[in-house]
Motif scaffolding. Structure first.
Motif, PDB file in Angstrom:
ATOM      1  N   UNK A 187       1.022  -1.238  -0.025  1.00 38.40           N
ATOM      2  CA  UNK A 187      -0.183  -0.078   0.051  1.00 38.40           C
ATOM      3  C   UNK A 187       0.805   1.386  -0.139  1.00 38.40           C
ATOM      4  N   UNK A 188       1.922   1.405   0.659  1.00 37.89           N
ATOM      5  CA  UNK A 188       3.041   2.234   0.697  1.00 37.89           C
ATOM      6  C   UNK A 188       3.457   2.542  -0.560  1.00 37.89           C
ATOM      7  N   UNK A 189       3.783   1.435  -1.476  1.00 40.50           N
ATOM      8  CA  UNK A 189       4.276   1.750  -2.739  1.00 40.50           C
ATOM      9  C   UNK A 189       3.186   2.341  -3.809  1.00 40.50           C
ATOM     10  N   UNK A 190       1.900   1.720  -3.599  1.00 44.85           N
ATOM     11  CA  UNK A 190       0.732   2.177  -4.483  1.00 44.85           C
ATOM     12  C   UNK A 190       0.493   3.699  -4.023  1.00 44.85           C
ATOM     13  N   UNK A 191       0.596   4.046  -2.879  1.00 46.28           N
ATOM     14  CA  UNK A 191       0.291   5.473  -2.510  1.00 46.28           C
ATOM     15  C   UNK A 191       1.401   6.377  -3.065  1.00 46.28           C
ATOM     16  N   UNK A 192       2.741   5.893  -3.066  1.00 44.03           N
ATOM     17  CA  UNK A 192       3.726   6.682  -3.563  1.00 44.03           C
ATOM     18  C   UNK A 192       3.585   6.771  -5.381  1.00 44.03           C
ATOM     19  N   UNK A 193       3.312   5.871  -5.899  1.00 41.51           N
ATOM     20  CA  UNK A 193       3.010   5.773  -7.354  1.00 41.51           C
ATOM     21  C   UNK A 193       1.922   6.426  -7.816  1.00 41.51           C
ATOM     22  N   UNK A 194       0.987   6.532  -6.841  1.00 42.04           N
ATOM     23  CA  UNK A 194      -0.300   7.305  -7.186  1.00 42.04           C
ATOM     24  C   UNK A 194      -0.487   8.529  -6.731  1.00 42.04           C
ATOM     25  N   UNK A 195       0.589   9.201  -6.192  1.00 43.85           N
ATOM     26  CA  UNK A 195       0.663  10.446  -5.912  1.00 43.85           C
ATOM     27  C   UNK A 195      -0.154  10.937  -4.593  1.00 43.85           C
ATOM     28  N   UNK A 196      -0.485   9.924  -4.126  1.00 44.16           N
ATOM     29  CA  UNK A 196      -1.238  10.185  -2.767  1.00 44.16           C
ATOM     30  C   UNK A 196      -0.539  10.893  -1.407  1.00 44.16           C
ATOM     31  N   UNK A 197      -1.340  11.629  -0.557  1.00 40.36           N
ATOM     32  CA  UNK A 197      -0.642  12.431   0.450  1.00 40.36           C
ATOM     33  C   UNK A 197      -0.401  11.292   1.664  1.00 40.36           C
ATOM     34  N   UNK A 198      -1.259  10.284   1.774  1.00 41.46           N
ATOM     35  CA  UNK A 198      -0.858   9.446   2.617  1.00 41.46           C
ATOM     36  C   UNK A 198      -1.656   8.395   2.626  1.00 41.46           C
ATOM     37  N   UNK A 199      -1.458   7.229   3.438  1.00 42.37           N
ATOM     38  CA  UNK A 199      -2.256   5.894   3.279  1.00 42.37           C
ATOM     39  C   UNK A 199      -2.641   5.612   4.796  1.00 42.37           C
ATOM     40  N   UNK A 200      -3.577   4.594   4.879  1.00 43.88           N
ATOM     41  CA  UNK A 200      -3.725   4.151   6.300  1.00 43.88           C
ATOM     42  C   UNK A 200      -4.180   2.673   6.022  1.00 43.88           C
ATOM     43  N   UNK A 201      -4.620   1.841   6.969  1.00 40.26           N
ATOM     44  CA  UNK A 201      -5.300   0.391   6.562  1.00 40.26           C
ATOM     45  C   UNK A 201      -6.419   0.244   7.768  1.00 40.26           C
ATOM     46  N   UNK A 202      -7.238  -0.492   7.266  1.00 42.09           N
ATOM     47  CA  UNK A 202      -8.246  -1.088   8.077  1.00 42.09           C
ATOM     48  C   UNK A 202      -8.003  -2.207   8.998  1.00 42.09           C
ATOM     49  N   UNK A 203      -6.585  -2.530   8.972  1.00 45.81           N
ATOM     50  CA  UNK A 203      -6.293  -3.484   9.903  1.00 45.81           C
ATOM     51  C   UNK A 203      -6.266  -2.575  11.493  1.00 45.81           C
ATOM     52  N   UNK A 204      -6.220  -1.355  11.341  1.00 47.39           N
ATOM     53  CA  UNK A 204      -6.322  -0.713  12.522  1.00 47.39           C
ATOM     54  C   UNK A 204      -7.703  -0.804  13.299  1.00 47.39           C
ATOM     55  N   UNK A 205      -8.475  -1.355  12.701  1.00 44.93           N
ATOM     56  CA  UNK A 205     -10.083  -1.542  13.198  1.00 44.93           C
ATOM     57  C   UNK A 205     -10.069  -2.499  14.165  1.00 44.93           C
ATOM     58  N   UNK A 206      -9.503  -3.843  13.798  1.00 45.30           N
ATOM     59  CA  UNK A 206      -9.516  -5.089  14.450  1.00 45.30           C
ATOM     60  C   UNK A 206      -8.954  -5.107  15.932  1.00 45.30           C
ATOM     61  N   UNK A 207      -9.774  -5.468  16.842  1.00 45.75           N
ATOM     62  CA  UNK A 207      -9.324  -5.597  18.150  1.00 45.75           C
ATOM     63  C   UNK A 207      -8.514  -6.947  18.054  1.00 45.75           C
ATOM     64  N   UNK A 208      -8.589  -7.657  17.167  1.00 48.00           N
ATOM     65  CA  UNK A 208      -7.586  -9.006  17.190  1.00 48.00           C
ATOM     66  C   UNK A 208      -6.327  -8.958  16.657  1.00 48.00           C
ATOM     67  N   UNK A 209      -6.097  -7.700  15.929  1.00 47.56           N
ATOM     68  CA  UNK A 209      -4.681  -7.527  15.420  1.00 47.56           C
ATOM     69  C   UNK A 209      -3.862  -6.752  16.579  1.00 47.56           C
ATOM     70  N   UNK A 210      -2.414  -6.973  16.210  1.00 50.27           N
ATOM     71  CA  UNK A 210      -1.539  -6.436  16.961  1.00 50.27           C
ATOM     72  C   UNK A 210      -1.234  -4.802  16.377  1.00 50.27           C
ATOM     73  N   UNK A 211      -2.069  -4.049  17.059  1.00 49.40           N
ATOM     74  CA  UNK A 211      -2.304  -2.705  16.744  1.00 49.40           C
ATOM     75  C   UNK A 211      -0.624  -1.833  16.688  1.00 49.40           C
ATOM     76  N   UNK A 212       0.115  -2.047  17.979  1.00 49.90           N
ATOM     77  CA  UNK A 212       1.122  -1.438  17.944  1.00 49.90           C
ATOM     78  C   UNK A 212       2.010  -2.027  16.928  1.00 49.90           C
ATOM     79  N   UNK A 213       2.228  -2.920  16.686  1.00 49.95           N
ATOM     80  CA  UNK A 213       3.181  -3.481  15.586  1.00 49.95           C
ATOM     81  C   UNK A 213       2.736  -3.078  14.033  1.00 49.95           C
TER      82      UNK A 213
END
Length: 201
Positions: free
Chosen positions: A95-121
């Motif tokens: 996603x970082x590569x795609x953001x760079x190639x597409x000229x986006x200002x920033x990226x984020x991820x919906x992984x940050x929504x899940x309580x079962x993922x390692x948020x800090x990592x």
């Protein structure tokens, strides 16, 4: 307000983050990039749910249909205890590569929504990949909308997956013998590769 690329791990996890980001005035494009979902039919179900949500909500969705099970296994074999890190890196690098190639200002991820993922990592790896590609990483703790997202995904009739997605989490979810042995090993104080038995979203 910024032009932002949003990594979409699945339909249900995208509902709340996309609503929240849109309400803040950001110009959003989703990017489905999840190369190691196992088995392949599960990968397709999650993709179809993301496409359905995109159509229902009206935000554009780019799709990477590459199924990268072999690449994931090559990375993680003999390093299974760090498999989540490898998983995050595959997604966040993409996603970082795609953001760079597409000229986006920033990226984020919906992984940050899940309580079962390692948020800090996730945050650590996202920031690292953002620095590698010279793009911004937009952080928000989407877990605050956990129940709201669940309720909305049910109303929309989206497919809701019962495990995280990788071949290891599938075993942890369905293999009762493995779960029993892991529980016994844990009580005995032994090391066992089971960072998250349940990764339900």
């Amino acid at each position: 307000m910024m032009r932002m690329l949003v990594h979409v791990c699945c339909g249900p996890c995208a509902v709340y983050p996309m609503q929240r980001l849109a309400a803040a005035g950001h110009e959003l494009t989703g990017f489905f990039h999840n190369p190691n979902i196992h088995p392949y039919q599960e990968f397709r179900r999650r993709l179809e749910a993301a496409l359905s949500l995109s159509k229902e909500s009206g935000w554009p969705l780019m799709v990477d249909e590459h199924y990268g099970l072999r690449e994931y296994l090559r990375r993680v074999v003999f390093d299974e205890d760090k498999r989540c890190r490898h998983c995050y890196d595959m997604r966040l690098e993409g996603v970082a590569r795609q953001a760079k190639e597409g000229g986006y200002a920033a990226f984020t991820t919906t992984l940050l929504y899940s309580k079962y993922q390692n948020h800090e990592l996730i945050c650590e790896r996202a920031a690292w990949w953002a620095a590698q590609f010279g793009v911004g990483f937009h952080y928000e703790d989407f877990r605050v909308g956990w129940q709201e997202g669940i309720d909305a995904s049910i109303r929309l009739g989206l497919y809701r997956q019962p495990y995280c997605g990788c071949i290891y989490s599938e075993q942890e979810r369905y293999d009762k013998t493995w779960r029993k042995e892991a529980k016994t090993a844990k009580k005995a104080g032994q090391q066992t590769a089971q960072p998250n038995i349940e990764h339900t979203t």
